[in-house]
Design an enzyme around this catalytic site. Structure first.
Site, short mmCIF file in Angstrom:
data_model
loop_
_atom_site.label_atom_id
_atom_site.label_comp_id
_atom_site.label_asym_id
_atom_site.label_seq_id
_atom_site.Cartn_x
_atom_site.Cartn_y
_atom_site.Cartn_z
CB SER A 9 39.08 37.04 39.29
OG SER A 9 39.04 37.34 40.65
CG HIS A 60 38.65 32.57 39.57
ND1 HIS A 60 39.17 31.15 39.80
CD2 HIS A 60 39.44 33.28 40.42
CE1 HIS A 60 40.25 31.42 40.49
NE2 HIS A 60 40.47 32.60 41.17
CG ASP A 63 40.08 35.03 43.63
OD1 ASP A 63 40.57 33.96 43.59
OD2 ASP A 63 40.02 36.00 42.79
CG MET A 117 41.27 36.25 49.68
SD MET A 117 41.77 37.87 49.39
CE MET A 117 42.07 37.77 47.64
CG HIS A 126 41.27 30.61 44.19
ND1 HIS A 126 42.19 31.44 43.93
CD2 HIS A 126 42.33 29.68 45.16
CE1 HIS A 126 43.62 31.43 44.31
NE2 HIS A 126 43.26 30.32 45.03
CG MET A 152 43.61 32.05 48.11
SD MET A 152 43.74 33.90 47.30
CE MET A 152 42.06 33.89 46.61
CG MET A 172 48.01 30.72 43.39
SD MET A 172 46.73 31.22 42.84
CE MET A 172 46.74 33.05 42.99
N GLY A 208 44.16 41.27 44.06
CA GLY A 208 43.90 41.37 42.30
C GLY A 208 45.05 42.59 42.04
N GLY A 209 45.08 42.34 40.47
CA GLY A 209 45.97 43.63 40.10
C GLY A 209 47.43 43.97 40.38
CG ASP A 246 44.03 33.28 40.09
OD1 ASP A 246 43.63 34.39 39.65
OD2 ASP A 246 43.38 32.90 41.45
N GLY A 247 46.32 35.43 38.15
CA GLY A 247 47.13 36.24 38.67
C GLY A 247 47.64 37.00 37.56
N GLY A 248 47.43 38.15 37.15
CA GLY A 248 48.39 38.98 36.25
C GLY A 248 47.86 38.61 34.92
N GLY A 297 41.28 39.15 36.33
CA GLY A 297 40.43 40.04 37.13
C GLY A 297 40.58 41.21 36.68
CB SER A 298 42.86 44.04 37.37
OG SER A 298 43.95 43.17 37.28
C1 DX5 Z 1 44.74 36.49 43.82
C2 DX5 Z 1 43.34 35.80 43.30
C3 DX5 Z 1 43.25 36.32 41.84
C4 DX5 Z 1 43.22 37.31 41.55
C5 DX5 Z 1 43.33 37.91 39.81
O1 DX5 Z 1 44.58 36.34 45.10
O2 DX5 Z 1 43.53 34.47 43.36
O3 DX5 Z 1 42.15 35.37 41.23
O4 DX5 Z 1 41.65 37.93 41.64
O5 DX5 Z 1 43.25 38.92 39.66
P1 DX5 Z 1 44.21 39.64 38.55
O6 DX5 Z 1 43.93 39.31 37.42
O7 DX5 Z 1 43.90 41.10 38.61
O8 DX5 Z 1 45.64 39.37 38.96
ZN ZN Z 2 41.76 33.12 42.31
#
Ligand code: DX5
Ligand code: ZN
Length: 215
Positions: free
Chosen positions: A8, A33, A35, A37, A67, A69, A138, A145-146, A172-174, A194-195
């Site tokens: 991401s 990916h 994001d 927002m 993605h 959001m 999700m 992220g993170g 997606d996430g963590g 992502g992170s």
């Molecule tokens: C959260 C995003 C994710 C995020 C994932 O709002 O949709 O795609 O970047 O980042 P990590 O992997 O750090 O949770």
């Molecule tokens: Zn995402």
């Protein structure tokens, strides 16, 4: 079912997104990916179509999964398709006619997917399963992220997998070396990180390690 790993770009150094795209391409990941927002939908703002365009310019061969959001993703589909999205993902919790939105994404010649937030029950995806190329579950509350993976979301993946054996299911996430294999066990086959990937000293080695763990 093919396993796919998607870095991401939100996890990249915001001052050097070009390098972030190059890193993802050179890591051997399957797609990028991105994001997007809208502060009416999540408590944050990220980037827009120009960053999708940048990713296409820098690494045209790396598919771009966008993605959205956004409260009104229906107003931006053409813009993101023109910027180079290969797939557009819209939230079930958004404020638009989802059946029409999903059909319009396909009519643009790209893949669609429906996203469900952690608090949204899996049953709510059932009316859409025949109209989607994928479901994105999700595993954090969207916006940053993170964050830590919410393992209470795992049964949702299994429920959707049982209802749609052939569908792509993304998390997606963590995502990391522990949570990605757990999600695969539950039935997911596409994994955003992502992170975890951008903080790894060597993203290529981290992607290879994830693929090993998924065997
Ligand atoms: C959260 C995003 C994710 C995020 C994932 O709002 O949709 O795609 O970047 O980042 P990590 O992997 O750090 O949770
Ligand atoms: Zn995402």
């Amino acid at each position: 079912m093919k396993y796919e790993i998607l870095p991401s770009l939100l996890g990249a150094d915001i001052g050097n997104l070009r390098e972030g795209v190059v890193k993802a391409r050179d890591s051997g990941a399957d797609a990028l990916h991105l994001d997007i927002m809208d502060p009416n939908f999540v408590p944050n703002i990220s980037f827009g179509p120009d960053v999708v365009k940048l990713a296409r310019t820098v690494a045209p061969e790396l598919p771009r999964c966008v993605h959205l959001m956004m409260r009104r993703p229906d107003l931006y589909l053409e813009k993101f398709a023109a910027a180079g999205a290969d797939a557009i993902q819209v939230h079930l919790e958004s404020d638009c006619d989802l059946h029409s939105c999903l059909a319009r994404i396909r009519a643009l010649g790209i893949k669609n997917a429906l996203v469900v937030n952690p608090e949204t029950p899996a049953e709510k995806t059932l009316p859409y399963l025949k109209e989607v190329d994928g479901i994105l579950v999700m595993t954090v509350h969207p916006g940053y992220g993170g964050q830590s993976f919410i393992s209470e979301c795992l049964p949702k993946i299994s429920f959707i997998r049982a209802a749609a054996p052939e569908l792509d299911i993304m998390i997606d996430g963590g995502g990391n070396g522990q949570t990605i294999p757990l999600s695969a066990k539950a039935g997911a086959n596409q994994f955003v990180a992502g992170s975890f990937l951008y903080r790894a000293p060597d993203m290529k080695a981290a992607v290879e390690d994830l693929r090993e763990r998924l065997k």
